[in-house]
Design a protein around this motif. Sequence first.
Motif, PDB file in Angstrom:
ATOM      1  N   THR A 146       0.711  -1.228  -0.027  1.00 34.41           N
ATOM      2  CA  THR A 146       0.038  -0.024   0.061  1.00 34.41           C
ATOM      3  C   THR A 146       0.812   1.185   0.144  1.00 34.41           C
ATOM      4  O   THR A 146       0.673   2.124  -0.505  1.00 34.41           O
ATOM      5  N   ALA A 147       1.912   1.143   1.027  1.00 37.41           N
ATOM      6  CA  ALA A 147       2.731   2.633   0.951  1.00 37.41           C
ATOM      7  C   ALA A 147       3.404   2.824  -0.399  1.00 37.41           C
ATOM      8  O   ALA A 147       3.515   3.757  -0.944  1.00 37.41           O
ATOM      9  N   CYS A 148       3.933   1.712  -1.230  1.00 34.80           N
ATOM     10  CA  CYS A 148       4.441   1.977  -2.205  1.00 34.80           C
ATOM     11  C   CYS A 148       3.616   2.109  -3.373  1.00 34.80           C
ATOM     12  O   CYS A 148       3.725   2.988  -4.175  1.00 34.80           O
ATOM     13  N   CYS A 160       4.505  -5.401   0.134  1.00 32.62           N
ATOM     14  CA  CYS A 160       5.492  -4.785   1.357  1.00 32.62           C
ATOM     15  C   CYS A 160       6.677  -5.496   1.727  1.00 32.62           C
ATOM     16  O   CYS A 160       6.616  -6.653   2.201  1.00 32.62           O
ATOM     17  N   LEU A 161       7.785  -4.781   1.366  1.00 30.68           N
ATOM     18  CA  LEU A 161       9.045  -5.229   1.828  1.00 30.68           C
ATOM     19  C   LEU A 161       9.658  -4.620   3.382  1.00 30.68           C
ATOM     20  O   LEU A 161      10.682  -5.270   3.641  1.00 30.68           O
ATOM     21  N   ALA A 176      10.097  -1.797   4.224  1.00 30.64           N
ATOM     22  CA  ALA A 176      10.927  -0.582   3.933  1.00 30.64           C
ATOM     23  C   ALA A 176      10.294   0.623   3.433  1.00 30.64           C
ATOM     24  O   ALA A 176      10.706   1.450   2.459  1.00 30.64           O
ATOM     25  N   CYS A 177       8.955   0.899   3.948  1.00 24.55           N
ATOM     26  CA  CYS A 177       8.087   1.724   3.135  1.00 24.55           C
ATOM     27  C   CYS A 177       8.482   2.825   3.074  1.00 24.55           C
ATOM     28  O   CYS A 177       7.965   3.746   2.439  1.00 24.55           O
TER      29      CYS A 177
HETATM   30  S1  FES Z   1       4.499  -1.092   0.929  1.00 25.87           S
HETATM   31 FE1  FES Z   1       6.441  -1.186  -0.238  1.00 25.87          FE
HETATM   32  S2  FES Z   1       7.825  -1.402   1.229  1.00 25.87           S
HETATM   33 FE2  FES Z   1       5.892  -1.514   2.337  1.00 25.87          FE
END
Ligand code: FES
Lengths: 161, 621
Positions: free
Chosen positions: A78-80, A116-117, A119-120
């Motif tokens: 989600t953050a990406c 999600c890795l 490292a958002c």
């Molecule tokens: S959403 Fe990409 S690293 Fe968390």
Amino acid sequence: MQEGMIERSHPFRQNGISLISQLQQIQQEHGWLPEPELRRLSAATGEPLIEIYRVATFYKSFSLAPRGRHRVTACCGTACHVRGSAGVTREISKLLGVKPGGTSADGRYSLETVNCLGACALAPLVVVDGEYHGNITPAGTRKLLKKITGPEAGNGAAAER
Amino acid sequence: MEALQARLKTPADLERYRAAIKAKQETITHRLSVCGGTGCAGGGSARIRDYLQDYLARRGLSARVALRFTGCLGLCERGPLVIVSPGEIFYQKVTAADAAEIVDQTVLKGELVERLLYTDPLNGEKYVSANEIPFLKKQSRFLLGDNWRLDPASIEDYLGLGGYAVLAGCLDGLNGAEIIARLKASRLRGRGGAGFPTGIKWAEGREAPGDQKYIICNADEGDPGAFMDRSLMEGNPHSVLEGLIIGGYAIGAGEGIVFVRAEYPTAVKNIRLAIARAEEVGLLGEDILGSGFDFRVSVSVGAGAFVSGETSALIRAVEGQVGEPRQKPPHLAQQGLWKKPTVVNNVETLANVPLILRLGTESYSGIGTASSKGTKIFSLVGKVNNTGLVEVPLGMTLREIIDDIGGGIKGGKRFKAVQTGGPSGGCLPASLLDLPTDYEALSEAGSMMGSGGMIVMDEETCMVDLARYFLAFLKEESCGACFSCREGIARMLEMVEAITRGESSPGQLELLEELAAVVKEASMCGLGQTASNPVLSTLRYFREEYLAHLVDRRCPAGVCRDLISFRIEAGICNGCGACRKSCPAGAVEGKKKEPHRIAAALCTRCGICLETCRYGAVLKE
Ligand code: FES
Ligand SMILES: Cc1cc2nc3c(=O)[nH]c(=O)nc-3n(C[C@H](O)[C@H](O)[C@H](O)COP(=O)(O)O)c2cc1C
């Protein structure tokens, strides 16, 4: 609950090792799950091949095809996503000529997407052969991939497998 | 640290060992904590550690300067981070080239390396101590605070900070019922999503008949965009393990399992190491500290499936099967792993257990709101200045978290929405920024506490696209067992996709709401029951944005590709040719030094021209 029908738990723990762990071991060794290995596993454990495939196809981390020599992983968490990972993934896909989840016909590249890795803060994030690259923009993808494509790579250099 | 000669057999042995560790630690004059969290590691912090190690050895300082490679220190945005103590001097954006200078200046001379200090983007002030930085100062880091004080690979570090004293106290003086009574009094609620009271769950586990029971730590952390559990597992694995052992003792389980996702290799490694070390010293295994309590812990590595984080599905995954949920009852406390009574708790829930027993229930329940006690770790990410993990008392308002800790919106843009609760949660608009982060308050507003994801969005995020994103995620992750979930999510996705393409009609929104309600009502597990939340919450708070797509065929945030176009403003373009060269589709045409044009038929709307143009001549409309 239909006893015995879906609750077939114990056969999965042959020799104390779960089917998932056994598949993980095979994948670790080969980088993917080759059919002969799965047949061997079936014969050794008595687990029907179809069950093994059911587990292998249910979980995302198992691959039923060999992966490319260069692995590109685009985070689509989600953050990406809110920082533009969709556009980044699209450009990478065009540059490598590989659809997300696919491998190029010459076996050079595969492109994976993950959620999600962790490292958002560096979103959007792309991992190229194990190396993390943060704050990637669509325009930055060409430079990012140069290391694996070489300088002359154009759009869709390799045809898809 | 000298190796321990024999297993610890009594609580007194443990205290003697602790005293020896502390005495040894007195000979250390300085500590360098290099952040090894994913963000910093991505920025090359392992090399910084290697350089430091090398340099310390060369200067003959290895004996008195301790070097740690720690878990996430929180302010990922400014990584790689190095903290030098005493003084808790906070260095940010450190590179391997800075290593020698940090040792020479700060360790040896006690002087600061000015350029590595943190400058606050809001007030322009420089800060020296980690404890003074607004981002950290305004938090209550009960669970994360020790991350920089310990090397996750070292049980000695954890013991030096008082670790496992709570476990020893429990084994020595409390029975399971007494521990559970304290947890009930603390009003701790599960941090994995649903917020179920942990004391009640443990009581059910304890009361369940049978002498073989299990306790499982859920470290599957499937929420895409959240990494709280990962940070605890990586940074302070013994705190989670101590909670798990206490849980095992309280409910009468002989075996614990940590179920962790394969995507977290460092967490897997660190928890395995923590288990091995705890076994070695005698904090796991037979007759722990002479109490007669036997407890073992194993690690089960998941294979990647969001739905496997749901408890009944997780149990199947641990058994090696396809991780699909099953109908409840029978509840897991009656029939769980291998059909034995089983309790499943989230990582952060378990890390709270030793904390509660150490602080005492009264002080603990003094933190938080009437119905939500203690602290919560949020993964504050997206379009916010300070991205990272924040731990705050439950009940802190969204505004305080986003503005005071997060430092507001990136690039001076306007706040639009915050998404909490991951794929099960919802989007909350600016008018709800004063909402407290309390389980009930968030649910009433149509979102959820969830596991702690908090994604901040600005005016350039399209809410319809976000709903589409979550639906696409859930469609992929639905196990497909329930018709309503499998088909419902797929149809909702189709409808929302049509809206993002401008191919929908007004009546569709009502239909979408109706379908969302059915999926919610008719699905068996939490995935389907909450799958509609992202759609319903965006429809509730951002309906005009849906209507702009539907009626005006316009995406106000400029995200949905079918509804935007790019144009070069002839009056501004000076014909430098940068966009023409960068366009991967060859869609830009024009002679040098003359205004360029974009051929709409060729344009793929990737936005590279906009990004490349230094004169602001490319417009998105
Ligand atoms: S959403 Fe990409 S690293 Fe968390
Ligand atoms: C689809 C789905 C996915 C879930 N994923 C997780 C997860 O990754 N981690 C987690 O701790 N809980 C997850 N949960 C919540 C668990 O079902 C469960 O409530 C939790 O692990 C219980 O622990 P707690 O009481 O300590 O919160 C998920 C639930 C659902 C429905």
